[in-house]
Scaffold this motif. Structure first.
Motif, PDB file in Angstrom:
ATOM      1  N   LYS A  23      -8.408   3.528  -7.525  1.00  0.00           N
ATOM      2  CA  LYS A  23      -9.144   3.343  -8.368  1.00  0.00           C
ATOM      3  C   LYS A  23      -9.840   1.535  -7.762  1.00  0.00           C
ATOM      4  O   LYS A  23     -10.734   1.381  -7.819  1.00  0.00           O
ATOM      5  CB  LYS A  23      -8.913   3.363  -9.831  1.00  0.00           C
ATOM      6  N   HIS A  24      -8.606   0.734  -7.451  1.00  0.00           N
ATOM      7  CA  HIS A  24      -9.432  -0.531  -7.458  1.00  0.00           C
ATOM      8  C   HIS A  24      -8.841  -0.814  -6.002  1.00  0.00           C
ATOM      9  O   HIS A  24      -8.569  -1.549  -5.322  1.00  0.00           O
ATOM     10  CB  HIS A  24      -8.140  -1.540  -8.133  1.00  0.00           C
ATOM     11  N   ASP A  25      -9.094   0.157  -4.560  1.00  0.00           N
ATOM     12  CA  ASP A  25      -9.220   0.205  -3.286  1.00  0.00           C
ATOM     13  C   ASP A  25      -7.825  -0.510  -3.309  1.00  0.00           C
ATOM     14  O   ASP A  25      -8.182  -1.736  -2.830  1.00  0.00           O
ATOM     15  CB  ASP A  25      -9.859  -0.945  -2.577  1.00  0.00           C
ATOM     16  N   ARG A  26      -6.696   0.163  -3.764  1.00  0.00           N
ATOM     17  CA  ARG A  26      -5.583  -0.653  -3.124  1.00  0.00           C
ATOM     18  C   ARG A  26      -4.706   0.218  -2.671  1.00  0.00           C
ATOM     19  O   ARG A  26      -4.831   1.210  -2.626  1.00  0.00           O
ATOM     20  CB  ARG A  26      -5.152  -1.176  -4.120  1.00  0.00           C
ATOM     21  N   ASN A  27      -3.472   0.093  -1.739  1.00  0.00           N
ATOM     22  CA  ASN A  27      -2.931   0.846  -0.701  1.00  0.00           C
ATOM     23  C   ASN A  27      -1.622   0.687  -1.482  1.00  0.00           C
ATOM     24  O   ASN A  27      -1.067  -0.221  -2.107  1.00  0.00           O
ATOM     25  CB  ASN A  27      -2.615   0.003   0.504  1.00  0.00           C
ATOM     26  N   ALA A  28      -1.254   2.197  -2.322  1.00  0.00           N
ATOM     27  CA  ALA A  28      -0.450   2.051  -3.053  1.00  0.00           C
ATOM     28  C   ALA A  28       0.949   2.369  -2.582  1.00  0.00           C
ATOM     29  O   ALA A  28       1.972   2.144  -2.508  1.00  0.00           O
ATOM     30  CB  ALA A  28      -0.106   4.042  -3.321  1.00  0.00           C
ATOM     31  N   ASN A  29       0.853   2.404  -1.374  1.00  0.00           N
ATOM     32  CA  ASN A  29       2.110   1.934   0.070  1.00  0.00           C
ATOM     33  C   ASN A  29       2.522   0.611  -0.235  1.00  0.00           C
ATOM     34  O   ASN A  29       3.647  -0.385  -0.128  1.00  0.00           O
ATOM     35  CB  ASN A  29       2.295   1.764   1.345  1.00  0.00           C
ATOM     36  N   ASP A  30       1.599  -0.254  -0.775  1.00  0.00           N
ATOM     37  CA  ASP A  30       2.248  -2.516  -1.343  1.00  0.00           C
ATOM     38  C   ASP A  30       2.999  -2.294  -2.315  1.00  0.00           C
ATOM     39  O   ASP A  30       2.550  -2.945  -2.368  1.00  0.00           O
ATOM     40  CB  ASP A  30       0.799  -2.652  -0.931  1.00  0.00           C
ATOM     41  N   ILE A  31       2.585  -1.745  -3.115  1.00  0.00           N
ATOM     42  CA  ILE A  31       3.430  -1.199  -4.520  1.00  0.00           C
ATOM     43  C   ILE A  31       5.062  -0.728  -4.376  1.00  0.00           C
ATOM     44  O   ILE A  31       4.899   0.638  -4.740  1.00  0.00           O
ATOM     45  CB  ILE A  31       2.586  -0.743  -5.766  1.00  0.00           C
TER      46      ILE A  31
END
Ligand SMILES: *Cc1c(COP(=O)(O)O)cnc(C)c1O
Length: 231
Positions: A23-31
């Protein structure tokens, strides 16, 4: 109705992280998901390990050490200390954990540095920020942050990685975001000063979506994975 298993709940949390990241144009692997296992046994922890979870958080030294010992033959586990830390417990924490996220005073930092065993890599550190949470006794206020950063950076056995915060709980999404926004702005301003920080540890079971919207690189989730704590 069937109670979901720990594995199912863990999968649901990873799905929530993936959806919020998308939803926020982020990569889930960065979390990174820290599974907060306080109040739950090493057997329950082993169940999540079997499901692939390797990163865990504990809040009480006395409770954590026997569980870490019980699981010590399992490779590649990473333990984060996220609770209040008294001086007389710093040695056990320095010996048994890879991260401490709840540093809010110089004295604790010095003791952890002193007790970190030489054969282990530096202890990863997050400074706990007291953000819009006047009731909370823990955390350094943004105003008093700089001297603590300067002190931690001088300690060779500690490695400053970032900031952690636990804002006052609220079910209002916009209020959740505005508290996290403050920490994120602070985090970015430290990065702009040239500090090599890579960890913004914000977000728990009830507010991880708001935290991910505001730049979390690490979320600490207990109840949504393990269920309600008994104490
Ligand atoms: C207990 C705890 C968590 C997890 O809280 P849940 O609401 O159970 O997800 C996260 N961070 C800290 C510092 C905690 O003490």
């Amino acid at each position: 109705m069937l109670t979901p298993t720990i594995q199912q709940r863990l999968a649901l949390v990873y799905n929530r992280i993936a959806a919020a990241a998308k939803k926020h144009d982020r990569n889930a692997n960065d979390i990174i998901l820290v599974a907060v296992s306080k109040g739950h046994s090493h057997i329950e922890i082993a169940t999540t390990i079997a499901a692939g979870q390797l990163v865990f958080g504990e809040s009480y030294v006395q409770e954590a050490i026997p569980k870490i010992q019980a699981l010590k033959n399992i490779p590649n586990l990473t333990w984060h200390y996220i609770g209040p830390l008294q001086s007389n417990k710093t040695k056990l924490v320095a010996q048994n954990f890879a991260w401490v996220q709840s540093i809010d005073r110089e004295k604790t930092a010095h003791l952890l540095n002193q007790h970190r065993p030489a054969h282990l890599p530096p202890l990863n550190i997050c400074l706990e920020i007291n953000v819009s949470n006047e009731e909370s006794k823990s955390g350094v206020t943004p105003k008093n942050l700089q001297p603590l950063i300067d002190a931690v950076q001088k300690l060779p056995n500690l490695r400053l990685r970032g900031l952690m915060a636990i804002p006052a709980p609220t079910s209002d999404y916009n209020q959740q975001r505005s508290a996290f926004h403050e920490v994120h702005e602070l985090f970015k301003s430290l990065q702009q000063q040239g500090l090599p920080l890579d960890t913004l540890s914000i977000g728990m079971s009830d507010d991880l979506e708001a935290a991910i919207a505001e730049g979390a690189t690490m979320v600490r989730v207990g109840t949504a994975i393990f269920g309600e704590r008994i104490k």
